[in-house]
Design a protein around this motif. Structure first.
Motif, PDB file in Angstrom:
ATOM      1  N   ILE A 232      14.245  52.880 102.618  1.00 43.83           N
ATOM      2  CA  ILE A 232      14.641  53.289 103.971  1.00 43.83           C
ATOM      3  C   ILE A 232      13.422  53.779 104.743  1.00 43.83           C
ATOM      4  CG2 ILE A 232      15.835  55.100 105.264  1.00 43.83           C
ATOM      5  CD1 ILE A 232      18.248  54.647 103.561  1.00 43.83           C
ATOM      6  N   ALA A 233      12.595  54.611 104.101  1.00 40.86           N
ATOM      7  CA  ALA A 233      11.396  55.142 104.767  1.00 40.86           C
ATOM      8  C   ALA A 233      10.456  54.023 105.206  1.00 40.86           C
ATOM      9  CB  ALA A 233      10.680  56.119 103.847  1.00 40.86           C
ATOM     10  N   ALA A 234      10.457  52.911 104.455  1.00 41.77           N
ATOM     11  CA  ALA A 234       9.629  51.757 104.799  1.00 41.77           C
ATOM     12  C   ALA A 234      10.356  50.801 105.745  1.00 41.77           C
ATOM     13  CB  ALA A 234       9.221  51.024 103.521  1.00 41.77           C
ATOM     14  N   ASP A 235      11.535  51.204 106.235  1.00 34.22           N
ATOM     15  CA  ASP A 235      12.353  50.388 107.139  1.00 34.22           C
ATOM     16  C   ASP A 235      12.740  49.044 106.536  1.00 34.22           C
ATOM     17  OD1 ASP A 235      12.697  52.213 109.241  1.00 34.22           O
ATOM     18  OD2 ASP A 235      10.681  51.766 109.972  1.00 34.22           O
ATOM     19  N   LEU A 236      13.046  49.077 105.237  1.00 38.53           N
ATOM     20  CA  LEU A 236      13.535  47.891 104.537  1.00 38.53           C
ATOM     21  C   LEU A 236      15.047  47.998 104.363  1.00 38.53           C
ATOM     22  CD1 LEU A 236      10.771  47.714 101.792  1.00 38.53           C
ATOM     23  CD2 LEU A 236      10.963  46.281 103.852  1.00 38.53           C
ATOM     24  N   PRO A 237      15.745  46.874 104.234  1.00 39.86           N
ATOM     25  CA  PRO A 237      17.194  46.929 104.028  1.00 39.86           C
ATOM     26  C   PRO A 237      17.549  47.621 102.711  1.00 39.86           C
ATOM     27  CG  PRO A 237      16.471  44.692 104.552  1.00 39.86           C
ATOM     28  CD  PRO A 237      15.233  45.512 104.325  1.00 39.86           C
ATOM     29  N   VAL A 238      18.654  48.364 102.741  1.00 36.03           N
ATOM     30  CA  VAL A 238      19.160  49.065 101.562  1.00 36.03           C
ATOM     31  C   VAL A 238      20.675  48.880 101.531  1.00 36.03           C
ATOM     32  CG1 VAL A 238      19.403  51.300 100.418  1.00 36.03           C
ATOM     33  CG2 VAL A 238      17.316  50.780 101.674  1.00 36.03           C
ATOM     34  N   ASP A 239      21.218  48.582 100.370  1.00 35.01           N
ATOM     35  CA  ASP A 239      22.663  48.477 100.202  1.00 35.01           C
ATOM     36  C   ASP A 239      23.282  49.834 100.545  1.00 35.01           C
ATOM     37  OD1 ASP A 239      25.293  48.375  99.308  1.00 35.01           O
ATOM     38  OD2 ASP A 239      24.781  47.377  97.423  1.00 35.01           O
ATOM     39  N   PRO A 240      24.229  49.891 101.492  1.00 36.38           N
ATOM     40  CA  PRO A 240      24.844  51.173 101.867  1.00 36.38           C
ATOM     41  C   PRO A 240      25.470  51.922 100.695  1.00 36.38           C
ATOM     42  CG  PRO A 240      25.461  49.471 103.435  1.00 36.38           C
ATOM     43  CD  PRO A 240      24.729  48.788 102.307  1.00 36.38           C
TER      44      PRO A 240
END
Length: 156
Positions: free
Chosen positions: A103-111
């Motif tokens: 998230i900090a790297a602005d990459l997608p993350v499974d909610p």
């Protein structure tokens, strides 16, 4: 009185798709790592709210030493009838170190990997929207690289 009769219920009022710019890193402070994410627009839609998120707000974030992120976003929405509503949305976001790093790297993350909930507070002078001022709300937040999806529920 039965306990079940005292259980609050949630009523979906709307979804906000808040568009954001790249985060601005303020840096390590005595409280933790601080950054700000500019809010540049967005849409509001749902059973009781419809309109747009106005550009100009910000999401102020503090990453604590335990890896939990505290967030406070302040912005305006303009509803379809022209009423302006100030939003103060305080949230907490936590997850595994790996998910939080993505998230900090602005990459997608499974909610499903992230817990992110908030308690938005609304202010408006428009009488037809007074119920927003006089109610309690909770929200589920999903962070995407270029937007934040917020589902808002009124506590009954």
């Amino acid at each position: 009185m039965e306990t079940s009769s005292m259980m609050p219920t949630l009523h979906h009022v709307g979804d906000l798709a808040v568009e954001v710019a790249a985060p601005l890193a303020i840096g390590e402070t005595p409280q933790g790592l601080r950054r700000m994410v500019p809010i540049i627009g967005g849409q509001v839609s749902g059973p009781r709210l419809s309109g747009r998120v106005l550009p100009g707000g910000g999401d102020y974030q503090l990453l604590r030493s335990d890896g939990t992120m505290l967030l406070e976003a302040r912005y305006l929405i303009e509803l379809d009838d022209g009423a302006l509503v100030h939003v103060d949305n305080r949230a907490i976001r936590r997850g595994s170190a790996e998910a939080m790093a993505r998230i900090a790297a602005d990459l997608p993350v499974d909610p499903a990997e992230i817990y992110c909930r908030s308690s938005p507070v609304f202010e408006t002078g428009a009488p037809q929207w007074r119920w927003l001022v006089d109610s309690i709300f909770v929200a589920r937040i999903v962070r995407q690289p270029e937007r934040v999806m917020i589902s808002v529920f009124e506590v009954q």
